[in-house]
Design an enzyme around this catalytic site. Structure first.
Site, short mmCIF file in Angstrom:
data_model
loop_
_atom_site.label_atom_id
_atom_site.label_comp_id
_atom_site.label_asym_id
_atom_site.label_seq_id
_atom_site.Cartn_x
_atom_site.Cartn_y
_atom_site.Cartn_z
CB CYS A 136 1.81 -0.67 14.18
SG CYS A 136 2.00 -0.52 12.39
CB SER A 173 8.37 5.56 15.65
OG SER A 173 7.93 5.83 14.35
CG HIS A 191 5.31 5.83 19.23
ND1 HIS A 191 4.66 6.85 18.57
CD2 HIS A 191 5.78 5.01 18.25
CE1 HIS A 191 4.72 6.64 17.26
NE2 HIS A 191 5.40 5.54 17.03
CG ASN A 242 -5.14 6.67 12.49
OD1 ASN A 242 -6.07 7.48 12.58
ND2 ASN A 242 -3.94 7.01 12.09
CB CYS A 256 -0.36 6.60 10.79
SG CYS A 256 -0.02 8.22 10.25
CB CYS A 258 5.01 -0.97 16.98
SG CYS A 258 6.73 -0.55 16.61
CD GLU A 298 -3.00 -1.22 2.12
OE1 GLU A 298 -4.08 -1.73 1.82
OE2 GLU A 298 -2.75 -0.78 3.24
CB CYS A 320 6.59 -4.36 10.08
SG CYS A 320 7.90 -3.42 10.92
CB SER A 373 9.27 7.27 9.53
OG SER A 373 8.73 7.09 10.82
CB CYS A 400 2.62 7.80 3.05
SG CYS A 400 2.92 6.74 4.43
N1 SAH Z 1 8.57 1.60 10.80
C1 SAH Z 1 8.60 3.02 10.65
C2 SAH Z 1 7.45 3.54 9.80
C3 SAH Z 1 6.14 3.23 10.45
S1 SAH Z 1 4.65 4.03 10.02
C4 SAH Z 1 8.53 3.66 12.03
O1 SAH Z 1 8.32 2.95 13.00
O2 SAH Z 1 8.73 4.87 12.14
C5 SAH Z 1 4.78 5.70 10.43
C6 SAH Z 1 4.25 6.12 11.81
O3 SAH Z 1 2.91 5.69 12.08
C7 SAH Z 1 5.11 5.57 12.92
O4 SAH Z 1 5.41 6.59 13.82
C8 SAH Z 1 4.19 4.57 13.55
O5 SAH Z 1 4.56 4.30 14.87
C9 SAH Z 1 2.84 5.24 13.42
N2 SAH Z 1 1.71 4.34 13.64
C10 SAH Z 1 1.70 3.00 13.52
N3 SAH Z 1 0.48 2.51 13.83
C11 SAH Z 1 -0.30 3.57 14.12
C12 SAH Z 1 -1.69 3.71 14.47
N4 SAH Z 1 -2.48 2.65 14.56
N5 SAH Z 1 -2.15 4.95 14.67
C13 SAH Z 1 -1.35 6.03 14.53
N6 SAH Z 1 -0.05 5.95 14.20
C14 SAH Z 1 0.48 4.73 13.99
#
Ligand code: SAH
Length: 388
Positions: free
Chosen positions: A144, A244, A246, A321, A364, A141, A117, A137, A222, A130
């Site tokens: 995610c 990231s 968090h 999300n 995201c 996390c 995607e 992955c 990222s 994006c």
């Molecule tokens: N692996 C990379 C890219 C991930 S996606 C990373 O970890 O940075 C980009 C961003 O979206 C990351 O900060 C990730 O933590 C965030 N993300 C993942 N799941 C999410 C969700 N359900 N709601 C909001 N942000 C989310």
């Protein structure tokens, strides 16, 4: 959700692979050196090879040409030689969805039956694409949805840049803009630094004037914090970096971003400091997903402010999300605002990411790209026609 016009035939038509093209080396996704070697091996005189690399790159990436015959600044015989020796092969784009807010989600089918995607986010002053770097992955996390898939496989550089190639080709027509994409962010599926070599090759193609010609700092990697690769990244290319984070402490980050157990916050922040040393004007964007009752308290905000106090930092708060079977909830807008205000009072730059495209699961953390999830796709899915 909006009804959307079908993708124009000329752009999205995918030629069937003719048998003659099978097995020929693909020129898409090669590095400059790789392409130079390939052209020489096919009979390009060595003194000309450098210039030919530039010409072929420009045709493929800038002009979007997939047919050697259309490379009109090359001699006819040479075009024939290239066509005999190589193919220009990009994976199939199989559907596109358009959100009510103009966000677009593209689905690309790649070898092995996987789907990838890519999301386009239009804004007044920019257009951000994006892109994904892996199918699934491995990093797991907690919040995610891509993590639920586990890692299926790395994308090749060709598959990474193909996402940009296809998006540009469709958007130029749809939006009537010559340069619809100003920014590319590696924030789709996957951890870009876990697919390091292919991602670096892709970044070079994106930033090269004869490639996609994007400004260097408008390409953002990222990462969840693969510390050793952050140092390599800074040595190899010049890109913007988002981290990231968090969570403001190890106990919480160990739970949310398990790679923290290997590279804890102190190591991560030190690596961020090294990354920005190359340029005093450079900032790192720290992404912080807002999870109701988990990491969004005033104390968490104060701890985060202390952590980033001496760093060239911007904090990007991302409202969580949701996706099926998640145990997390999104923080309320009031909580997010209060959290942001604490950071601001501590002199941090803060933005809150607007949730875009959630009606088409393009926000995201909602990217899964599984074949199984296609059953749930909406009526606005647009099948891409395949040439007879
Ligand atoms: N692996 C990379 C890219 C991930 S996606 C990373 O970890 O940075 C980009 C961003 O979206 C990351 O900060 C990730 O933590 C965030 N993300 C993942 N799941 C999410 C969700 N359900 N709601 C909001 N942000 C989310």
């Amino acid at each position: 959700m909006t009804a959307s016009a079908p993708i124009t035939q000329d752009v999205m038509t995918i030629p069937r692979k003719e048998d003659a093209t099978l097995g020929k080396p693909n020129l898409v996704g090669l590095t400059r050196d790789g392409l130079r070697d390939a052209l020489i091996a096919a009979g390009t005189p060595e003194p000309q090879a450098r210039m030919r690399v530039g010409q072929v790159w420009q045709w493929i990436y800038h002009w979007g040409v997939r047919d050697f015959a259309a490379m009109t600044n090359l001699a006819k015989d040479y075009r024939a030689l290239l066509a005999d020796s190589f193919q220009i092969s990009l994976p199939e784009m199989v559907s596109r969805q358009v959100s009510a807010d103009g966000t677009r989600k593209y689905l690309m089918r790649i070898a092995g039956g996987h789907e990838v995607e890519t999301v386009y986010i239009p804004e007044a002053d920019r257009g951000t694409l994006c892109i994904s770097s892996q199918v699934g992955c491995a990093l797991d996390c907690a919040f995610c949805s891509t993590a639920q898939q586990g890692l299926q496989r790395n994308l090749t550089a060709a598959e990474i840049v193909s996402q940009v190639w296809f998006a540009i080709r469709t958007l130029v027509d749809e939006l009537g803009k010559e340069r619809p994409i100003s920014n590319v962010v590696f924030m789709g599926m996957g951890e870009p630094l876990a697919n390091y070599n292919q991602v670096i090759t892709a970044i070079r193609l994106l930033q090269d004037d004869l490639g996609f010609g994007l400004s260097k700092r408008r390409v953002t990697v990222s990462t969840s914090g693969l510390v050793p690769f952050m140092d390599r990244l800074s040595a190899d290319v010049d890109t913007a970096l988002a981290v990231s984070l968090h969570a403001p402490n190890d106990a919480l980050r160990n739970e949310l971003v398990p790679i923290n157990r290997k590279y804890p916050i102190a190591d991560l922040i030190a690596a961020c400091g090294r990354y920005t040393q190359r340029d005093r004007k450079m900032h790192i964007v720290y992404e912080y997903v807002m999870l109701d009752g988990v990491n969004d308290s005033d104390d968490n905000a104060r701890e985060l402010a202390r952590l980033l106090r001496h760093m060239p930092a911007k904090v990007n708060l991302i409202p969580f999300n949701p996706f099926p079977q998640t145990r997390f909830r999104r923080s309320s807008p009031e909580r997010i605002e209060a959290f942001a205000n604490i950071l601001r009072r501590n002199k941090l730059m803060v933005t809150t990411r607007r949730t875009r495209g959630d009606d088409i699961d393009a926000a995201c953390g909602q990217l899964v790209g599984r074949v199984a999830s296609r059953q749930q796709r909406r009526l606005s899915d647009i099948p891409v026609r395949v040439a007879p």
